[in-house]
Write a protein that holds these residues in place. Structure first.
Motif, PDB file in Angstrom:
ATOM      1  N   UNK A 226     -92.877 -96.840  16.227  1.00  0.00           N
ATOM      2  CA  UNK A 226     -91.891 -97.924  16.349  1.00  0.00           C
ATOM      3  C   UNK A 226     -90.675 -97.647  15.469  1.00  0.00           C
ATOM      4  N   UNK A 227     -90.920 -97.202  14.247  1.00  0.00           N
ATOM      5  CA  UNK A 227     -89.811 -96.897  13.342  1.00  0.00           C
ATOM      6  C   UNK A 227     -88.975 -95.730  13.854  1.00  0.00           C
ATOM      7  N   UNK A 228     -89.642 -94.707  14.345  1.00  0.00           N
ATOM      8  CA  UNK A 228     -88.903 -93.544  14.859  1.00  0.00           C
ATOM      9  C   UNK A 228     -88.041 -93.942  16.049  1.00  0.00           C
ATOM     10  N   UNK A 229     -88.621 -94.648  17.005  1.00  0.00           N
ATOM     11  CA  UNK A 229     -87.866 -95.074  18.189  1.00  0.00           C
ATOM     12  C   UNK A 229     -86.735 -96.021  17.798  1.00  0.00           C
ATOM     13  N   UNK A 230     -87.014 -96.958  16.882  1.00  0.00           N
ATOM     14  CA  UNK A 230     -85.993 -97.902  16.450  1.00  0.00           C
ATOM     15  C   UNK A 230     -84.816 -97.216  15.796  1.00  0.00           C
ATOM     16  N   UNK A 231     -85.089 -96.260  14.915  1.00  0.00           N
ATOM     17  CA  UNK A 231     -84.001 -95.553  14.237  1.00  0.00           C
ATOM     18  C   UNK A 231     -83.229 -94.638  15.182  1.00  0.00           C
ATOM     19  N   UNK A 232     -83.926 -94.002  16.118  1.00  0.00           N
ATOM     20  CA  UNK A 232     -83.246 -93.050  17.008  1.00  0.00           C
ATOM     21  C   UNK A 232     -82.490 -93.739  18.145  1.00  0.00           C
ATOM     22  N   UNK A 233     -82.816 -94.985  18.428  1.00  0.00           N
ATOM     23  CA  UNK A 233     -82.174 -95.667  19.561  1.00  0.00           C
ATOM     24  C   UNK A 233     -80.671 -95.811  19.362  1.00  0.00           C
ATOM     25  N   UNK A 234     -80.254 -96.076  18.127  1.00  0.00           N
ATOM     26  CA  UNK A 234     -78.821 -96.300  17.875  1.00  0.00           C
ATOM     27  C   UNK A 234     -78.007 -95.015  18.035  1.00  0.00           C
ATOM     28  N   UNK A 235     -78.321 -93.926  17.348  1.00  0.00           N
ATOM     29  CA  UNK A 235     -77.489 -92.720  17.503  1.00  0.00           C
ATOM     30  C   UNK A 235     -77.488 -92.173  18.925  1.00  0.00           C
ATOM     31  N   UNK A 236     -78.619 -92.246  19.625  1.00  0.00           N
ATOM     32  CA  UNK A 236     -78.630 -91.718  20.994  1.00  0.00           C
ATOM     33  C   UNK A 236     -77.878 -92.644  21.940  1.00  0.00           C
ATOM     34  N   UNK A 237     -77.872 -93.950  21.656  1.00  0.00           N
ATOM     35  CA  UNK A 237     -77.074 -94.873  22.467  1.00  0.00           C
ATOM     36  C   UNK A 237     -75.599 -94.603  22.264  1.00  0.00           C
ATOM     37  N   UNK A 238     -75.209 -94.231  21.057  1.00  0.00           N
ATOM     38  CA  UNK A 238     -73.815 -93.875  20.789  1.00  0.00           C
ATOM     39  C   UNK A 238     -73.462 -92.557  21.495  1.00  0.00           C
ATOM     40  N   UNK A 239     -74.394 -91.595  21.469  1.00  0.00           N
ATOM     41  CA  UNK A 239     -74.139 -90.303  22.077  1.00  0.00           C
ATOM     42  C   UNK A 239     -73.914 -90.402  23.581  1.00  0.00           C
ATOM     43  N   UNK A 240     -74.674 -91.276  24.254  1.00  0.00           N
ATOM     44  CA  UNK A 240     -74.554 -91.367  25.717  1.00  0.00           C
ATOM     45  C   UNK A 240     -73.548 -92.427  26.139  1.00  0.00           C
TER      46      UNK A 240
END
Length: 244
Positions: A226-240
């Protein structure tokens, strides 16, 4: 007479060499104390990670919500305490927790190595001797390097294209618009997740809760995921381009 002397000499008690008295170690010099330090500091760091992840997710609510959250962090408790007073206190506690967590890990490792100074002739393939050791060792180095860069990028703005004077939301967007920064962030976060999963499971084992309880192992893995997905969701949302 000679026989009596020889027999007496052979049966005479042999006095042991004088031994040096051991220096008594305090609570923190014992394995119990060091494990307690690791557990307490680990709990502090996990709670911080959860709160930090929730704060990062406010990026999806837009600039106003995220900038408002960043401002609240700096003004919480004001005027009872100076601006940024509680935030500075939290940073000091986190720094102390990180230092003590590393100290306890090194102390326990040295204690385990001293208890078994001679290595096994044949290496045993086990979780402790396999990838987990490399994850805990190199993962810690990767995380430490990224924390330094992360502070320079998003907190102080020194390494951010938008600069330190830009709004927090703008620094977030500009920071993760660079693919190599997002990649470095992803590696560090995954290392944190693996470190956390192993750390939680080790804590359960230390407390005697892990034996025969598969649910605790699943819980440790789930919280880490949950922590990994939560933290990675923001930068990858910015990237795409979902967040811009």
């Amino acid at each position: 007479m000679t026989a009596i002397i020889e027999r007496g000499a052979s049966t005479a008690p042999i006095e042991p060499p004088p031994s040096h008295p051991r220096r008594r170690r305090g609570f923190f010099g014992s394995s119990t104390g060091q494990k307690a330090v690791m557990a307490v500091t680990g709990t502090i760091l996990v709670l911080y990670l959860i709160a930090h992840m929730v704060g990062n997710l406010k990026t999806f609510a837009g600039p106003e919500a995220f900038n408002g959250y960043a401002l609240w962090l700096r003004e919480v408790g004001y005027p009872l305490v100076p601006k940024r007073g509680l935030l500075t206190l939290i940073e000091v506690v986190l720094l102390a927790a990180i230092v003590l967590h590393i100290w306890s890990a090194v102390a326990l490792y040295r204690r385990a190595a001293a208890a078994r100074p001679v290595r096994y002739a044949a290496r045993r393939r086990s979780q402790a001797g396999g990838y987990v050791v490399h994850i805990m060792r190199w993962g810690g180095v990767t995380i430490a390097l990224f924390v330094v860069y992360h502070l320079l990028d998003l907190t102080f703005g020194v390494a951010n294209p938008a600069g330190g004077a830009a709004a927090p939301y703008t620094r977030m967007i500009e920071g993760f618009s660079r693919w190599y920064v997002t990649l470095f962030y992803a590696v560090a976060v995954i290392m944190v997740g693996l470190h956390l999963r192993h750390g939680l499971w080790s804590a359960f084992q230390t407390l005697g809760l892990a034996r025969g309880r598969q649910g605790l192992k699943v819980s440790a893995a789930l919280l880490s995921a949950v922590l990994v997905v939560g933290f990675l969701s923001v930068p990858f949302a910015i990237m795409i381009g979902v967040v811009n």
